[in-house]
Enzyme design. Structure first.
Site, PDB file in Angstrom:
ATOM      1  N   HIS A  52      -7.550  -3.755   3.117  1.00 39.01           N
ATOM      2  CA  HIS A  52      -8.453  -4.810   3.549  1.00 39.01           C
ATOM      3  C   HIS A  52      -9.884  -4.319   3.736  1.00 39.01           C
ATOM      4  O   HIS A  52     -10.410  -3.596   2.898  1.00 39.01           O
ATOM      5  CB  HIS A  52      -7.920  -5.482   4.808  1.00 39.01           C
ATOM      6  N   ALA A  67       0.833  -1.198   0.000  1.00 42.13           N
ATOM      7  CA  ALA A  67       0.000   0.000   0.000  1.00 42.13           C
ATOM      8  C   ALA A  67       0.876   1.259   0.000  1.00 42.13           C
ATOM      9  O   ALA A  67       0.644   2.196  -0.777  1.00 42.13           O
ATOM     10  CB  ALA A  67      -0.923  -0.009   1.212  1.00 42.13           C
TER      11      ALA A  67
END
Length: 279
Positions: free
Chosen positions: A155, A112
């Site tokens: 997530h 990320a």
């Protein structure tokens, strides 16, 4: 066998059958549940378990000691990290407004963060200000409460950020897919190089097959580790992050990993790696 993976629904879904002793011939698992920042650090130090879930972005620091397995990880489409800002008046609404602001990330060696840095290099003049590392489940409350100016989330936050009144500034997965045409490499499963990688991969695939064939069997295990997620959010998480790439990376998966790490190395963000170490 010692293993470390996150308490997120995709990991607990994939590994439930093995952890529960339902995979014939597989060794008993001693599981450590840990945030990705912790597992990335354990792998880099070479002091972690024999098998770990880490970020693909952390691979350049660990491939001498660990082998990337072709299954069990998280890679796909429409599942990338999001950059969130506050929802109130005066909140950040344009990329250039990130200049000199405080941004929270789940790990400095997470995929990320690597995607964020690649994006910011061409979208945030002068670069962002302070980067703050914090567990991913603390990021949205920190953005909501004004402790930080923006947060990079992963997530299940994709499904829940609106409940915090937050604004999505950019979907970094969509940016990556549009820019490269490739799926998004997020989390990798690695095994120590003195292990039989073929055997470990076989046990992971058997565990995943059991999970797909008996989805109800893992529900209690998944929800017990899912940090207060509702059953529907946990299911949405699994449906998004557990896919064909989880069973087999294939050429498309390996191409995505190589592209990410090569582009990052070009920018000086990660060390160059020997391509032969990826397979």
């Amino acid at each position: 066998m010692n293993i470390a993976y996150s308490p997120c629904p995709n990991d607990t879904f994939v590994f439930h059958a093995w952890a529960a002793g339902l995979v014939p011939g597989a060794p008993k698992l001693n599981v450590t549940y840990a945030d990705i920042d912790i597992t990335n650090g354990l792998a880099a130090e070479g002091a972690g378990p024999e098998v770990l879930k880490i970020s693909y972005a952390a691979l350049p620091w660990v491939l001498e000691r660990y082998k990337l397995l072709p299954c069990g990880g998280a890679l796909g489409r429409g599942c990338g990290p999001l950059l969130l800002t506050g929802g109130g008046t005066g909140a950040i609404r344009r990329p250039e407004e990130l200049s000199r602001r405080r941004v929270a990330v789940p790990s400095e060696r997470s995929t990320a963060y690597l995607l964020f840095r690649l994006w910011a290099a061409s979208h945030v003049p002068g670069g962002v200000g302070e980067i703050v590392v914090m567990p991913f489940h603390e990021i949205m409350p920190a953005v909501r409460d004004g402790i930080i100016d923006a947060g990079l989330v992963i997530h299940e936050a994709r499904f829940t950020y609106s409940a915090y009144g937050l604004h999505m500034l950019v979907d970094l997965g969509s940016w990556w897919e549009t820019d490269t045409g490739l799926p998004i490499p997020l989390g990798a499963i690695i095994a120590r190089r003195d292990l039989d990688a073929g055997a470990v991969s076989g046990w992971i695939r058997a565990s995943l097959r059991y999970a797909w064939d008996h989805p109800e069997a893992s529900q209690d295990y998944v929800l017990s580790h899912a940090q207060e997620l509702s059953p529907q959010v946990a299911k949405s998480h699994i449906d998004l992050y557990v896919n064909d790439f989880t069973m087999e990376l294939g050429d498309s998966g390996y191409n995505a990993i190589s592209s990410l790490l090569d582009r990052a190395a070009d920018e000086g963000l990660v060390p160059w790696i020997d391509p032969g170490l990826l397979r």
